[in-house]
Design an enzyme around this catalytic site. Sequence first.
Site, short mmCIF file in Angstrom:
data_model
loop_
_atom_site.label_atom_id
_atom_site.label_comp_id
_atom_site.label_asym_id
_atom_site.label_seq_id
_atom_site.Cartn_x
_atom_site.Cartn_y
_atom_site.Cartn_z
N ASP A 21 -18.77 -13.58 -11.58
CA ASP A 21 -17.45 -14.11 -11.25
C ASP A 21 -17.67 -15.27 -10.26
OD1 ASP A 21 -14.78 -14.46 -11.14
OD2 ASP A 21 -14.29 -12.51 -10.31
N ASP B 236 -10.88 -20.48 -11.66
CA ASP B 236 -9.52 -20.57 -12.18
C ASP B 236 -8.55 -20.10 -11.10
OD1 ASP B 236 -10.62 -17.95 -12.46
OD2 ASP B 236 -8.88 -17.40 -13.67
N ALA C 133 -5.95 -11.99 -13.67
CA ALA C 133 -4.90 -11.59 -12.72
C ALA C 133 -4.13 -10.35 -13.16
CB ALA C 133 -3.93 -12.73 -12.44
N CYS D 139 -14.99 18.39 -16.54
CA CYS D 139 -15.84 17.35 -17.12
C CYS D 139 -17.20 17.95 -17.45
CB CYS D 139 -16.00 16.21 -16.11
SG CYS D 139 -17.17 14.94 -16.59
N CYS E 224 -20.11 16.08 -17.67
CA CYS E 224 -21.21 15.18 -17.31
C CYS E 224 -22.22 15.94 -16.45
CB CYS E 224 -20.67 13.93 -16.61
SG CYS E 224 -20.43 14.08 -14.83
N CYS F 250 -20.99 17.05 -12.98
CA CYS F 250 -19.96 18.10 -12.95
C CYS F 250 -20.49 19.44 -13.45
CB CYS F 250 -18.75 17.66 -13.75
SG CYS F 250 -18.00 16.18 -13.05
ZN LIG Z 1 -18.18 14.51 -14.54
#
Ligand SMILES: [Zn+2]
Length: 495
Positions: free
Chosen positions: A92, A127, A195, A278, A280, A283
């Site tokens: 950016d 911009d 934006a 979750c 993952c 978790c």
């Molecule tokens: Zn997780």
Amino acid sequence: MRDVFEIRAQDAGGRVGDLHVPRADVTVETPALLPVVNPNVITVDPARFDEFGAEILITNSYIIKRDEALAERAREKGLHDLLGFDGAIMTDSGSFQLSEYGEIDTDTEEILRFQRDIGSDIGTPVDIPTPPDVERERAEDELRTTQERLELAETVDVGDMLVNAPVQGSTYPDLREDAGRHAYATDLDVFPVGAAVPMMNDYRYDDVARAVAGAKRGLGADAPVHLFGAGHPMMFALAVALGCDLFDSAAYALYARDDRYLTVHGTEQLTDLRHFPCACPICTEHDPEEVRRMPDAAREELLAEHNLHVSFTELRRVKQAIRDGDLLELVEARAHAHPRTLDGYRAFLDHAEQYETSDPASKDTFFYASAESARRPEVLRHRERLGRLSPEGHVLLSEGPRHDGYDDCWNVKPPFGPYPRELSELYPLTAEIPQNMDREGYEAAAKGIARLAGEHPDTAFTFAHESWPADALDYVPPRVTTVDLAEERLTGPDA
Ligand SMILES: [Zn+2]
């Protein structure tokens, strides 16, 4: 035709595509999520990003440039070595700092050359990110400045670095459309809808949807579109359906710092969680109490890792849904988990005609999951098609069995309306619909009958229904004879 982007599969406005990033010699599969890396505050080491599935990240060249020592190291080693990441890197330009602090000490030419010099793969000009709800005059003035900067960016020697062409226009969809058309006409490569952060922070997903739909009308279908600042997985499915291909997440780290835990339905506070909803690795290996007791840095890192996992998992789900042709079923499921995503989905449906053109004619079974399903692009397309069919003589449109007394006998199915029986095995008429249809489904079907009758003034129609609600029957024109099968026996037209 832009050769940096190839579309592999489509559903509604969503696509799975390949973004070719020549400078990194990498092809990124889209929709893609770019974790935001602040080089001064590393929450999760970018060298580990491939564990989550990140093929591309974004960092801020202006932050690097302002810090002389860091800028020197970036020039010497290059961004990939500096961050320890060998995927693609987008940078950016400081536009965000411009919107936050009102001024920055660089310009488009200088910052693009700096991005090239530190080895960025996709750079960004300076911009003007016009905030939502400003006076139209300001939005127009600032858009003109942004457009001048894009034209200037075209003249800068950036080598094989790709360059972003941000699409501004505040909350004016027609300005977003003009901005999209102008940006697409430049030879720049990737098109961020800019934006959107202030709208996203306030969960204004309907305004985000209108801004994206506006930008998409101006951009060509082959333009890769980045929704700048979109990092919450609860809105990925919606944003992809609107036609966004790239997202960036600062949320994974910022939320973790405040003990916030991302889910596809919204945000949870760690203090409120007794269980992690979750699967993952974080978790499954920890429970919330254990994480709460950890030192700040360790807790923040674990939460950030979960936030990345849940975000990338949702993107994979979105990609599979596009390939399966059930993206809108996923969008609808997400929409019904949160009132703000529902607002966003309804705004998408306001543009169903626009998105009908990119929606495949045939896909996986249409599931009618709520009243919103009655406004999906497939329903509009079917209604449109009724004008091209040719019913003749006296045609029975019926929810019941055939009747020999008529010249032809068509089926009727909410939310689509009437169709010749030979189409019943074709998408979308194979739709799974609830036993208890809602008023919106009946109304959409009745509008189909009205369209059919309107397009074929010389054909006579009798409509036999199973006790449809009066509100829906009001849409059926008076010249169509209606029979309630629950109350009357159907006779032939001449009886
Ligand atoms: Zn997780």
